[in-house]
Design an enzyme around this catalytic site. Structure first.
Site, PDB file in Angstrom:
ATOM      1  N   SER A 186       0.863  -1.151   0.110  1.00 33.04           N
ATOM      2  CA  SER A 186       0.004  -0.035   0.015  1.00 33.04           C
ATOM      3  C   SER A 186       0.893   1.365  -0.096  1.00 33.04           C
ATOM      4  O   SER A 186       0.219   2.271  -0.205  1.00 33.04           O
ATOM      5  CB  SER A 186      -0.788  -0.147   1.378  1.00 33.04           C
ATOM      6  OG  SER A 186      -1.979  -1.068   1.085  1.00 33.04           O
TER       7      SER A 186
ATOM      8  N   ASP B 277     -17.228   1.738  -2.352  1.00 34.27           N
ATOM      9  CA  ASP B 277     -16.575   0.604  -1.969  1.00 34.27           C
ATOM     10  C   ASP B 277     -17.538  -0.578  -1.258  1.00 34.27           C
ATOM     11  O   ASP B 277     -17.932  -0.328  -0.231  1.00 34.27           O
ATOM     12  CB  ASP B 277     -15.572   0.808  -1.122  1.00 34.27           C
ATOM     13  CG  ASP B 277     -14.851  -0.349  -0.262  1.00 34.27           C
ATOM     14  OD1 ASP B 277     -15.071  -1.599  -0.913  1.00 34.27           O
ATOM     15  OD2 ASP B 277     -14.161  -0.396   0.668  1.00 34.27           O
TER      16      ASP B 277
END
Length: 615
Positions: A326, A350
């Site tokens: 990430s 999401d």
């Protein structure tokens, strides 16, 4: 007139005869009457030139703390008299030194002048010194000499940076003869010792001595003092280096023994100044003790190092290649904002999985409608899958390379890796396969083909901190002579820039700031930390085992002075494995009172138990 000339010739002839008779008489006296005396004198006294090795230069940290210097030690040499030292003596010496006679013979053969001293072994212990002295009558031609031996003051601290020294080998000798290297020389084998060897080694001196029939010096006739090597003043901050080393060791022990993560045995951490590229700390684990290589490492010690599957000799900060996970979302986010693929205000849904390819978040988390700032601060995968979908792999590759990924940082240390930027050409060349959208999704969150070193990841964060300037990381700030005269200084070197608008920079920085605030992935560890920081956690999938844990950060938020990057191999979530180490690094740099974390408490608990067992 003729008679007078004849008289002169007779006189001259008589004088010549007298001189010849005198010379013959003197020669007879020296050879017959005094022959035995002068023969004994010639046998017992010889003049030899013994090399005095120059002490290598000292390493200092940025504040003048010595980190590497020299200590007195002993070397063992062969001192031939009329010819080579006998094989009988060589066999006896080899037995004392615990080496094979062939090794000694090999060193002797390399010396071009058969009457020159030959160094057999450097930095021998007191036990060997005692045995040689005890049996000196049986070891004619074997000589002990005092020498300067490299001393790594804090043992394995900074080992991968400093490197180690050892005796020159055949290949090094062949390459170095033009530069004055000779058999038996000690030179840098890795790290800064290798890079700056010519600067550090100085100029050898010598002693002209009389030696007896056994080769032992009996009288010094003259001495040329050696010139010590030049000193290196490093950019390293000893306080930060020490705190990083201790935090790394404690965290790995805690993960292995307390949390039961037996695979968490390796890691790397680095700190740099984002405004200059100066390296403030560099730690790789597992490590090794460079002092073990003085005089030649023992088979036992080398076996321990060589048999370790985690390769203690590797500097993971510059040579370890890992999926950046990430932390790469910084690159993806920059590309998406700069190319107009998303606006700061746009919200993306999401649901836990992407709607084109069912790739989701860790632990099936679903954040609902989120904008860029929340997506980056909470490290939402689904959002960044969509960024990858909109950007395409070519744009991701372009921006990754603009940040300096996929190429060497240029730090002056041997063994640096350049990582890998995911791209179509690489896959076609290596696998002869087309590129798929799912691979773009993986690349957008730092997975798949993406690989980076911890130093490269630190450089990415540094460019966000300093506004897009990429500096070459460096470890040496200046070179000074032994008397303190500055010979050379090193300045920051900008090697690349990335144009990022102020709007994009401010948005990314704000999102990274949220990481350490309540609700962020590093909030619990940095609770109460008095210096505002910006950071990014990462958990990178590892095809060879458990996930790697990442954390990269800079501080202070409003005036960045330091960037830290931490990686724990197979450490699991970066928030749990890497973040605690980063805090210790920042505590040391800003001289903030240390806050005990679970690894500290566990170390104290184990120390207390060990103390209780003592009688």
């Amino acid at each position: 007139m003729v008679s007078r000339s004849k008289n002169r010739v007779d006189v001259l002839g008589f004088i010549v005869i007298i001189v010849i008779l005198a010379l013959m008489g003197r020669l007879a006296y020296l050879q017959i009457i005094k022959g035995d005396y002068f023969h004994t004198l010639a046998e017992q006294n010889r003049i030899r030139l013994i090399t005095v090795t120059a002490p290598r230069g000292t390493f200092y940290d940025r504040n003048g703390t010595p980190l590497v210097n020299n200590r007195p030690g002993f070397s063992v040499s062969l001192m031939p008299i009329d010819g080579p030292v006998s094989q009988e003596v060589i066999v006896r010496l080899a037995d004392i030194l615990k080496i094979k006679p062939e090794e000694i013979n090999s060193k002797v053969k390399k010396e071009e002048n058969p009457l020159n001293p030959v160094i057999v072994k450097n930095d021998v212990g007191q036990d060997i010194v005692a045995r040689i002295e005890e049996h000196k009558s049986d070891l004619p031609g074997v000589v002990l000499a005092i020498q300067a031996v490299r001393s790594y003051i804090y043992n394995d601290l900074g080992a991968h940076m400093f490197g180690y020294v050892g005796e020159i080998n055949d290949n090094e000798l062949e390459k170095g003869k033009a530069d004055g290297y000779k058999s038996g020389d000690i030179l840098g084998k890795s790290g800064l010792e290798q890079v700056y060897d010519k600067t550090l080694r100085g100029v050898d001196g010598g002693e002209q001595v009389e030696v007896d029939v056994t080769g032992r010096p009996i009288q010094r006739l003259g001495r040329k003092e050696p010139v010590p090597g030049n000193d290196l003043w490093l950019t390293i901050d000893y306080r930060v280096q020490k705190a990083t080393e201790e935090a790394m060791d404690r965290q790995l022990t805690y993960l292995q023994n307390k949390l039961g993560n037996s695979k968490a045995k390796a890691g790397a951490a680095v700190a740099i100044n984002p405004k200059t590229g100066e390296v403030l700390a560099m730690v790789s684990r597992p490590a090794f003790n460079p002092n073990l290589f003085n005089g030649g490492i023992s088979e036992k010690d080398w076996k321990i190092i060589n048999d370790n599957p985690f390769n203690p000799m590797q500097n993971r900060v510059i040579a370890g290649e890992y999926p950046p996970g990430s932390t790469f979302k910084i690159v993806t986010g920059t590309a998406a904002l700069e190319l107009g693929k998303v606006t700061p205000e746009e919200k993306i849904l999401d649901t836990g999985k992407h709607w084109i390819i069912p790739k989701g978040n860790a632990q099936n988390e679903a954040l609902g409608l989120i904008d860029f700032r929340e997506a980056l601060s909470k490290s939402d995968n689904v959002y960044f899958y969509e960024m990858g979908n909109r950007l395409g792999i070519d744009n991701l590759e372009k921006y990754a390379r603009m940040f300096g990924l996929g190429e060497y940082t240029g730090i002056k240390l041997p063994g640096e890796s350049n990582g890998l930027v995911a791209n179509k050409k690489y896959k076609m060349k290596v696998y002869d396969e087309d590129w798929y959208l799912s691979e773009t999704f993986d690349a957008a969150i730092g997975q798949g083909f993406q690989l980076a070193t911890p130093l490269q990841v630190a450089n990415v964060m540094a460019q966000i901190a300093n506004g897009g300037h990429r500096y070459r990381p460096y470890l040496v700030s200046k070179i000074a002579s032994p008397d303190g005269k500055i010979i050379q200084t090193f300045q920051p070197e900008e090697v690349g820039t990335i144009n990022i608008s102020a709007k994009t920079l401010n948005l990314i920085r704000s999102a990274l700031r949220d990481v350490a605030l309540p609700g962020g992935t590093a909030a619990s560890t940095f609770a109460g930390f008095p210096i505002p920081i910006a950071g990014k956690t990462g958990t990178a999938e590892n095809p060879h085992g458990d996930d790697h844990g990442w954390f990269v950060a800079y501080a202070p938020f409003d005036d960045p002075q330091i960037v830290v990057a931490v990686l724990i191999e197979q450490g699991g979530f970066g928030a749990d494995s890497a973040v605690p180490i980063a805090r210790k690094m920042l505590e040391a740099y800003f001289d903030v009172p240390s806050q005990k974390n679970p690894a500290d408490l566990y170390a104290e608990e184990q120390a207390a138990k060990a103390g209780a067992k003592q009688p």
